[in-house]
Design a protein around this motif. Structure first.
Motif, mmCIF file in Angstrom:
data_model
loop_
_atom_site.group_PDB
_atom_site.id
_atom_site.type_symbol
_atom_site.label_atom_id
_atom_site.label_comp_id
_atom_site.label_asym_id
_atom_site.label_seq_id
_atom_site.Cartn_x
_atom_site.Cartn_y
_atom_site.Cartn_z
ATOM 1 N N ARG A 45 50.682 47.987 27.428
ATOM 2 C CA ARG A 45 49.406 48.385 26.851
ATOM 3 C C ARG A 45 48.501 47.182 26.683
ATOM 4 O O ARG A 45 48.954 46.115 26.262
ATOM 5 C CB ARG A 45 49.616 49.042 25.485
ATOM 6 C CG ARG A 45 50.275 50.410 25.535
ATOM 7 C CD ARG A 45 50.457 50.950 24.121
ATOM 8 N NE ARG A 45 50.886 52.341 24.141
ATOM 9 C CZ ARG A 45 52.151 52.716 24.283
ATOM 10 N NH1 ARG A 45 53.098 51.806 24.388
ATOM 11 N NH2 ARG A 45 52.472 53.995 24.303
ATOM 12 N N ARG A 64 49.688 44.510 24.093
ATOM 13 C CA ARG A 64 50.560 45.014 23.041
ATOM 14 C C ARG A 64 51.916 45.326 23.668
ATOM 15 O O ARG A 64 52.033 46.145 24.568
ATOM 16 C CB ARG A 64 49.997 46.292 22.428
ATOM 17 C CG ARG A 64 48.696 46.126 21.687
ATOM 18 C CD ARG A 64 48.870 45.603 20.299
ATOM 19 N NE ARG A 64 49.719 46.433 19.461
ATOM 20 C CZ ARG A 64 49.771 46.349 18.142
ATOM 21 N NH1 ARG A 64 49.025 45.456 17.509
ATOM 22 N NH2 ARG A 64 50.560 47.120 17.446
ATOM 23 N N THR A 122 44.662 46.416 24.841
ATOM 24 C CA THR A 122 43.629 46.996 23.996
ATOM 25 C C THR A 122 42.248 46.796 24.592
ATOM 26 O O THR A 122 42.060 46.039 25.548
ATOM 27 C CB THR A 122 43.660 46.369 22.591
ATOM 28 O OG1 THR A 122 43.165 45.021 22.676
ATOM 29 C CG2 THR A 122 45.069 46.352 22.014
ATOM 30 N N GLN A 125 43.108 52.665 17.797
ATOM 31 C CA GLN A 125 43.090 51.211 17.954
ATOM 32 C C GLN A 125 43.633 50.782 19.311
ATOM 33 O O GLN A 125 43.174 49.801 19.898
ATOM 34 C CB GLN A 125 43.928 50.548 16.871
ATOM 35 C CG GLN A 125 43.289 50.474 15.504
ATOM 36 C CD GLN A 125 44.190 49.728 14.531
ATOM 37 O OE1 GLN A 125 45.365 50.069 14.358
ATOM 38 N NE2 GLN A 125 43.654 48.698 13.925
ATOM 39 N N THR A 126 44.644 51.479 19.796
ATOM 40 C CA THR A 126 45.342 51.026 21.004
ATOM 41 C C THR A 126 45.479 52.076 22.080
ATOM 42 O O THR A 126 46.055 51.796 23.132
ATOM 43 C CB THR A 126 46.757 50.530 20.640
ATOM 44 O OG1 THR A 126 47.463 51.584 19.979
ATOM 45 C CG2 THR A 126 46.703 49.323 19.724
ATOM 46 N N GLU A 175 37.391 51.502 21.299
ATOM 47 C CA GLU A 175 38.017 51.988 20.076
ATOM 48 C C GLU A 175 37.220 53.144 19.473
ATOM 49 O O GLU A 175 37.658 53.771 18.500
ATOM 50 C CB GLU A 175 38.108 50.848 19.053
ATOM 51 C CG GLU A 175 39.005 49.698 19.493
ATOM 52 C CD GLU A 175 38.881 48.494 18.578
ATOM 53 O OE1 GLU A 175 38.137 48.593 17.565
ATOM 54 O OE2 GLU A 175 39.506 47.464 18.859
ATOM 55 N N SER A 219 43.191 50.602 27.116
ATOM 56 C CA SER A 219 42.125 51.120 26.263
ATOM 57 C C SER A 219 40.803 50.472 26.670
ATOM 58 O O SER A 219 40.755 49.266 26.908
ATOM 59 C CB SER A 219 42.427 50.828 24.793
ATOM 60 O OG SER A 219 41.367 51.270 23.968
#
Length: 330
Positions: A265, A273, A267, A327-328, A25, A22
């Motif tokens: 993942r 994550r 962020t 968010q992610t 956000e 990511s």
């Protein structure tokens, strides 16, 4: 335990070749299933810089990651998204650079993104009917998005795909409009089951549709599943001899969905994550200040993988601490 320079694996023997990164956000759409009230700023907007992203991807490539997908939020709200694509594409060992976007400015920039190194593109299109699209996304931009999609198909991308969330409100009768859309277009449409998050319980209970419904509908019409590639996502894709494109299903509530997990993942603020629907994560940003910290970064990722769970807990109505998918990066 994985060590720096070795393949990234977890305690269950799963091998990770794919990083979903990511880069923001922020999102400029108000999709009913994610941000129905639009993006709400909470805290600083201090997302990973281009240099930090370059160091992060370099470290992950040393652990065997070959595919990186830039996500959000909406990644293309970053004015430097072209530079981010170029930085990721320049890292040794990265041979697939993907982008997931809502397509709001696709037609204006896709040529430059491909020239910067983009190889794979996913565009979110939750409905093919204009008014339904507007109701879901909060924007009357379907024609613009489809124009960008058509332009993308003329460029030397290795794959162009459409993402659509399975929603009860979007299914007027059946999936015929979608199969007709791919009759002559060599494009894959992947339907994603609506997933429970921390802030969508009522919406989920009203709108969730099982991917099994689509699977049965396709099989009754002689669509057949095709084998997955080693770094493909979790979609089961169906083919038909009379259609140039494919229809896929991403069904996180299906038995064994997590068995073949191949992705990690990070962020937009640099947190690893271990599961989209897990609790917490492992901060990596303090190790992104210089190239000299690459081995320490790889070791931290390796140590964290020992704690990656076997599966999410969505079946128990537990989405972890994720409040919304922006968010992610989903």
């Amino acid at each position: 335990m994985t060590v720096p320079g070795a393949a990234a694996t977890d305690a269950f023997g799963r091998r990770f070749r794919y990083l979903r990164l990511s880069v923001t956000e922020v999102c400029n759409f108000r999709c009913t299933y994610c941000l129905p009230n639009g993006f709400q700023k909470a805290g600083s907007m201090d997302f990973l810089s281009t240099d930090e992203i370059g160091r992060l991807v370099c470290a992950f490539s040393g652990l065997g990651i070959g595919k990186v997908r830039l996500t959000g939020g909406e990644p293309t709200v970053r004015k430097d998204i072209g530079g981010l694509i170029a930085r990721v594409a320049a890292q040794p060992g990265i041979d697939k650079v993907a982008l997931t976007t809502n397509g709001w400015n696709l037609s204006r920039h896709i040529d430059n993104w491909v020239a910067s190194g983009l190889t794979h593109l996913n565009v979110s299109v939750d409905a093919l009917e204009r008014e339904t699209f507007r109701k879901i996304t909060g924007h009357d931009r379907l024609e613009d998005v489809l124009a960008g999609l058509e332009r993308a198909q003329t460029l030397p991308l290795k794959a162009v795909k459409i993402n659509a969330v399975l929603l009860r409100d979007a299914l007027n009768t059946d999936f015929s409009a979608w199969t007709e859309f791919v009759r002559y277009r060599p494009i894959a449409i992947r339907f994603i089951e609506l997933m429970r998050t921390g802030d969508n319980r009522a919406f989920f209970e009203d709108q969730h549709v099982s991917g099994q419904i689509l699977g049965r509908w396709l099989e009754e019409r002689n669509w057949t599943p095709r084998p997955r590639g080693r770094d493909d996502g979790p979609a089961i894709e169906y083919c038909h001899p009379g259609h140039a494109g494919r229809i896929g299903i991403i069904a996180p509530y299906a038995p064994g969905f997590c068995n073949g997990c191949n992705r990690l993942r990070v962020t937009a603020r640099g947190q690893l994550r271990l599961c989209l629907f897990g609790q917490g994560g492992r901060d990596l940003r303090d190790l992104l200040a210089s190239d000299e910290q690459r081995s320490a970064l790889q070791q931290r990722v390796a140590d964290a993988l020992a704690f990656k769970p076997a599966s999410h807990a969505l079946h128990a109505a537990d989405p972890g601490d994720i409040m919304n998918l922006a968010q992610t990066g989903g």
